[in-house]
Design an enzyme around this catalytic site. Structure first.
Site, PDB file in Angstrom:
ATOM      1  N   GLN A   1      -6.718  -3.952   3.659  1.00  0.00           N
ATOM      2  CA  GLN A   1      -7.151  -3.616   2.858  1.00  0.00           C
ATOM      3  C   GLN A   1      -8.566  -4.992   1.504  1.00  0.00           C
ATOM      4  O   GLN A   1      -8.360  -5.564   1.533  1.00  0.00           O
ATOM      5  CB  GLN A   1      -5.705  -3.206   1.713  1.00  0.00           C
ATOM      6  CG  GLN A   1      -5.982  -1.849   1.023  1.00  0.00           C
ATOM      7  CD  GLN A   1      -6.191  -0.522   1.216  1.00  0.00           C
ATOM      8  OE1 GLN A   1      -5.813  -1.023   2.072  1.00  0.00           O
ATOM      9  NE2 GLN A   1      -6.756   0.278   0.202  1.00  0.00           N
TER      10      GLN A   1
ATOM     11  N   ASP B   1     -11.494   0.117  -1.933  1.00  0.00           N
ATOM     12  CA  ASP B   1     -10.224   0.003  -2.396  1.00  0.00           C
ATOM     13  C   ASP B   1      -9.851   1.311  -0.269  1.00  0.00           C
ATOM     14  O   ASP B   1      -9.191   1.922  -0.717  1.00  0.00           O
ATOM     15  CB  ASP B   1      -9.695   0.709  -2.969  1.00  0.00           C
ATOM     16  CG  ASP B   1      -8.260   0.420  -3.404  1.00  0.00           C
ATOM     17  OD1 ASP B   1      -7.465  -0.242  -2.556  1.00  0.00           O
ATOM     18  OD2 ASP B   1      -7.411   1.161  -4.576  1.00  0.00           O
TER      19      ASP B   1
ATOM     20  N   ASN C   1       1.121  -1.037  -0.490  1.00  0.00           N
ATOM     21  CA  ASN C   1       0.048   0.140   0.333  1.00  0.00           C
ATOM     22  C   ASN C   1       0.690   1.535  -0.034  1.00  0.00           C
ATOM     23  O   ASN C   1       1.648   1.124  -0.197  1.00  0.00           O
ATOM     24  CB  ASN C   1      -0.515  -0.432   1.232  1.00  0.00           C
ATOM     25  CG  ASN C   1      -2.427   0.718   0.439  1.00  0.00           C
ATOM     26  OD1 ASN C   1      -2.952   2.008   0.547  1.00  0.00           O
ATOM     27  ND2 ASN C   1      -3.144   0.425   0.772  1.00  0.00           N
ATOM     28  N   ARG C   2       0.653   2.196   0.513  1.00  0.00           N
ATOM     29  CA  ARG C   2       1.188   4.098   0.277  1.00  0.00           C
ATOM     30  C   ARG C   2       1.790   3.937   1.469  1.00  0.00           C
ATOM     31  O   ARG C   2       1.075   3.872   2.386  1.00  0.00           O
ATOM     32  CB  ARG C   2       0.038   4.688  -0.204  1.00  0.00           C
ATOM     33  CG  ARG C   2      -0.851   4.580  -1.432  1.00  0.00           C
ATOM     34  CD  ARG C   2      -2.633   5.149  -1.819  1.00  0.00           C
ATOM     35  NE  ARG C   2      -2.994   4.382  -2.784  1.00  0.00           N
ATOM     36  CZ  ARG C   2      -3.740   3.812  -3.276  1.00  0.00           C
ATOM     37  NH1 ARG C   2      -4.124   2.305  -2.035  1.00  0.00           N
ATOM     38  NH2 ARG C   2      -4.035   3.794  -3.977  1.00  0.00           N
TER      39      ARG C   2
ATOM     40  N   GLU D   1      -5.869  -8.021   1.666  1.00  0.00           N
ATOM     41  CA  GLU D   1      -4.652  -7.527   1.155  1.00  0.00           C
ATOM     42  C   GLU D   1      -4.377  -7.197   3.017  1.00  0.00           C
ATOM     43  O   GLU D   1      -4.989  -6.010   3.261  1.00  0.00           O
ATOM     44  CB  GLU D   1      -4.328  -6.826   0.802  1.00  0.00           C
ATOM     45  CG  GLU D   1      -3.867  -7.290  -0.291  1.00  0.00           C
ATOM     46  CD  GLU D   1      -4.360  -5.386  -1.174  1.00  0.00           C
ATOM     47  OE1 GLU D   1      -3.398  -4.734  -1.064  1.00  0.00           O
ATOM     48  OE2 GLU D   1      -5.662  -4.669  -2.131  1.00  0.00           O
TER      49      GLU D   1
ATOM     50  N   HIS E   1      -1.063 -10.317  -2.502  1.00  0.00           N
ATOM     51  CA  HIS E   1      -2.006  -9.936  -3.281  1.00  0.00           C
ATOM     52  C   HIS E   1      -3.022 -10.845  -4.544  1.00  0.00           C
ATOM     53  O   HIS E   1      -3.066 -10.297  -5.139  1.00  0.00           O
ATOM     54  CB  HIS E   1      -1.631  -9.305  -4.119  1.00  0.00           C
ATOM     55  CG  HIS E   1      -2.298  -7.210  -4.523  1.00  0.00           C
ATOM     56  ND1 HIS E   1      -3.656  -7.209  -5.480  1.00  0.00           N
ATOM     57  CD2 HIS E   1      -2.367  -5.762  -4.136  1.00  0.00           C
ATOM     58  CE1 HIS E   1      -3.730  -5.796  -5.400  1.00  0.00           C
ATOM     59  NE2 HIS E   1      -3.655  -5.178  -4.869  1.00  0.00           N
ATOM     60  N   SER E   2      -3.550 -11.348  -4.060  1.00  0.00           N
ATOM     61  CA  SER E   2      -4.478 -12.823  -4.474  1.00  0.00           C
ATOM     62  C   SER E   2      -5.944 -11.896  -5.272  1.00  0.00           C
ATOM     63  O   SER E   2      -6.206 -11.111  -4.043  1.00  0.00           O
ATOM     64  CB  SER E   2      -4.648 -13.948  -3.770  1.00  0.00           C
ATOM     65  OG  SER E   2      -3.582 -14.807  -4.598  1.00  0.00           O
ATOM     66  N   TYR E   3      -6.307 -12.606  -6.460  1.00  0.00           N
ATOM     67  CA  TYR E   3      -8.034 -11.586  -6.296  1.00  0.00           C
ATOM     68  C   TYR E   3      -8.193 -13.384  -6.210  1.00  0.00           C
ATOM     69  O   TYR E   3      -7.866 -13.793  -7.620  1.00  0.00           O
ATOM     70  CB  TYR E   3      -7.658 -11.038  -7.435  1.00  0.00           C
ATOM     71  CG  TYR E   3      -7.122  -9.365  -8.595  1.00  0.00           C
ATOM     72  CD1 TYR E   3      -5.925  -9.332  -7.947  1.00  0.00           C
ATOM     73  CD2 TYR E   3      -7.778  -8.346  -7.909  1.00  0.00           C
ATOM     74  CE1 TYR E   3      -4.865  -7.990  -8.083  1.00  0.00           C
ATOM     75  CE2 TYR E   3      -7.259  -7.292  -8.228  1.00  0.00           C
ATOM     76  CZ  TYR E   3      -6.280  -6.848  -8.780  1.00  0.00           C
ATOM     77  OH  TYR E   3      -5.456  -5.659  -8.487  1.00  0.00           O
TER      78      TYR E   3
ATOM     79  N   HIS F   1       2.905  -0.225  -3.004  1.00  0.00           N
ATOM     80  CA  HIS F   1       3.693  -1.161  -2.847  1.00  0.00           C
ATOM     81  C   HIS F   1       4.656  -1.464  -3.070  1.00  0.00           C
ATOM     82  O   HIS F   1       5.099  -2.569  -3.743  1.00  0.00           O
ATOM     83  CB  HIS F   1       2.632  -2.080  -3.747  1.00  0.00           C
ATOM     84  CG  HIS F   1       1.297  -2.694  -3.905  1.00  0.00           C
ATOM     85  ND1 HIS F   1       0.503  -2.572  -2.478  1.00  0.00           N
ATOM     86  CD2 HIS F   1       0.339  -2.649  -4.821  1.00  0.00           C
ATOM     87  CE1 HIS F   1      -0.390  -2.590  -2.225  1.00  0.00           C
ATOM     88  NE2 HIS F   1      -0.869  -2.172  -4.359  1.00  0.00           N
TER      89      HIS F   1
HETATM   90  C1  GLA Z   1      -4.285  -2.179  -3.848  1.00  0.00           C
HETATM   91  C2  GLA Z   1      -4.279  -0.806  -3.868  1.00  0.00           C
HETATM   92  C3  GLA Z   1      -5.397  -0.318  -4.993  1.00  0.00           C
HETATM   93  C4  GLA Z   1      -4.523  -1.230  -6.232  1.00  0.00           C
HETATM   94  C5  GLA Z   1      -4.839  -2.347  -6.168  1.00  0.00           C
HETATM   95  C6  GLA Z   1      -3.224  -2.955  -7.084  1.00  0.00           C
HETATM   96  O1  GLA Z   1      -4.989  -2.907  -3.086  1.00  0.00           O
HETATM   97  O2  GLA Z   1      -4.561  -0.347  -2.674  1.00  0.00           O
HETATM   98  O3  GLA Z   1      -5.449   1.221  -5.150  1.00  0.00           O
HETATM   99  O4  GLA Z   1      -3.292   0.046  -6.539  1.00  0.00           O
HETATM  100  O5  GLA Z   1      -3.489  -2.476  -4.791  1.00  0.00           O
HETATM  101  O6  GLA Z   1      -4.122  -2.989  -8.136  1.00  0.00           O
END
Ligand code: GLA
Length: 355
Positions: free
Chosen positions: A289, A249, A77-78, A317, A177-179, A103
């Site tokens: 997240q 998000d 994240n940020r 996440e 970061h699995s979807y 990330h």
């Molecule tokens: C995280 C971030 C999102 C995005 C995804 C990947 O969830 O918070 O904004 O960057 O990763 O695309």
């Protein structure tokens, strides 16, 4: 059972391996040495159902912008403006999104080639991958040595354990970061899958998804997911922050988190109503997240040439809250020199009737 095969090559010719862990029930999870990626997760009851998004070749992974299945680091994240201080010393790290570090920066851990340092296959299969991130990597201080272990037990639970050590004070925040799409990676949007969170609080954020610093009760907000709520409903709630992010998000605060990080806490259930399949998430981390795949590229061609698009998967996440290095009130993401870091997150699949 563990099956190893060659998946592809890095641009410099190094081999990328695939390891498929299969438990006694017949459930299997595939891990790649590229990015310590979870590439597939197939159900014992129906191996044609694969509940994570992924790609069929290395080239697609190397150009992917959505972090499909990755192990993310050094800081998931940020970090605002890519800047922070540790004990009055300022650091400036790689920025890659709206002037912030996302990330781990431009060359985070997600496209690295990891080495396999251990596999075990006694009670149930497990694999440990290792990565060394040098002092100054993307601007982060300290040489960090990281082991990530994936194990798939008899109860269809994939546990991910992170063990790390840095030789200088640093910040560290790894995640997966699995979807997931519990109906299968090839079944379109996740709108009718229902999420329930063990989170009484969340961290409100600005329009660039940087937390304001508040820890706010979810009560009477669009972020109250304490009762099962379909992703479709949650995304459509009338809320400025959800609109700004094109969906969910955001970071929620995990109930029962303890600073010792020694206890797995239940944080999320997601139910797929047609099959009754449930994904249960526990973590030792303080935050999670929830991301509904809002920015998956429209033209993304995934496994078996399936077209992925926004909302085809959700991510859970586990993490320190975003921008923690600049928020003294948040649980600390600082990893002191020569101090072992341990965290665990587990994802388990059950059928509704079993619960
Ligand atoms: C995280 C971030 C999102 C995005 C995804 C990947 O969830 O918070 O904004 O960057 O990763 O695309």
């Amino acid at each position: 059972m563990i099956d190893k095969s060659q998946f592809g090559q890095m641009p410099d010719g190094q081999i990328i391996d695939s390891y498929i862990l299969t438990n006694n029930n017949g459930m299997s999870v595939e891990i790649l040495t590229l990015g310590a990626i979870i590439r597939s997760w197939r159900l014992a009851t129906d191996p044609s159902v694969d509940i994570v998004l992924g790609f069929d070749n290395a080239t697609d992974y190397l150009s992917d912008q959505s972090y499909l299945g990755r192990t993310v680091g050094r800081y998931a994240n940020r970090i605002k403006d890519g800047e922070f201080k540790i004990a009055d010393k300022s650091y400036s790290v790689s920025t890659n999104l709206q002037g912030n570090c996302l990330h781990g920066g431009v060359e985070g851990f997600h496209n690295r080639l990891w080495s396999v340092v251990n596999t075990e296959d006694d009670l149930y299969p497990s694999i440990t991958l290792n990565l060394t991130s040098e002092d100054g990597d993307q601007g982060f201080p300290g040489t960090l040595n990281l082991d990530v272990t994936f194990s798939l037990d008899q109860e269809d639970r994939l546990t991910i354990e992170y063990h790390a050590l840095s030789n200088q004070d640093t910040v560290f925040n790894p995640t997966q970061h699995s979807y997931f799409n519990l109906a299968g990676h090839n079944s379109g949007t996740i709108f009718d899958q229902q999420i329930q969170l063990s989170a009484n609080n969340y961290t409100p954020a600005d329009e660039n998804a940087i937390p304001t610093g508040e820890i706010k009760p979810v009560n009477e907000t669009a972020f109250d997911l304490r009762q099962p709520t379909s992703f479709g409903q949650a995304i459509n709630r009338q809320d400025q922050a959800i609109k700004a992010a094109n969906g969910l998000d955001h970071n929620w605060c995990v109930e029962g988190f303890s600073a010792a990080q020694d206890k797995l806490q239940w944080v999320a259930d997601v139910i797929e109503p047609k099959s009754g399949r449930i994904l249960i998430t526990h973590t030792t981390m303080p935050g999670v997240q929830i991301y509904t795949g809002n920015f998956i590229g429209e033209a993304t061609l995934g496994k078996n040439n399936i077209k992925y698009a926004p909302y085809h998967g959700f991510c859970i996440e586990s993490q320190f809250y975003p921008n923690s290095p600049n928020q003294a009130e948040f649980p600390s993401a600082t990893l002191p020199a020569n101090t072992p870091f341990v965290s665990k997150t587990s994802y388990q699949i059950k059928q509704k009737s079993q619960q």
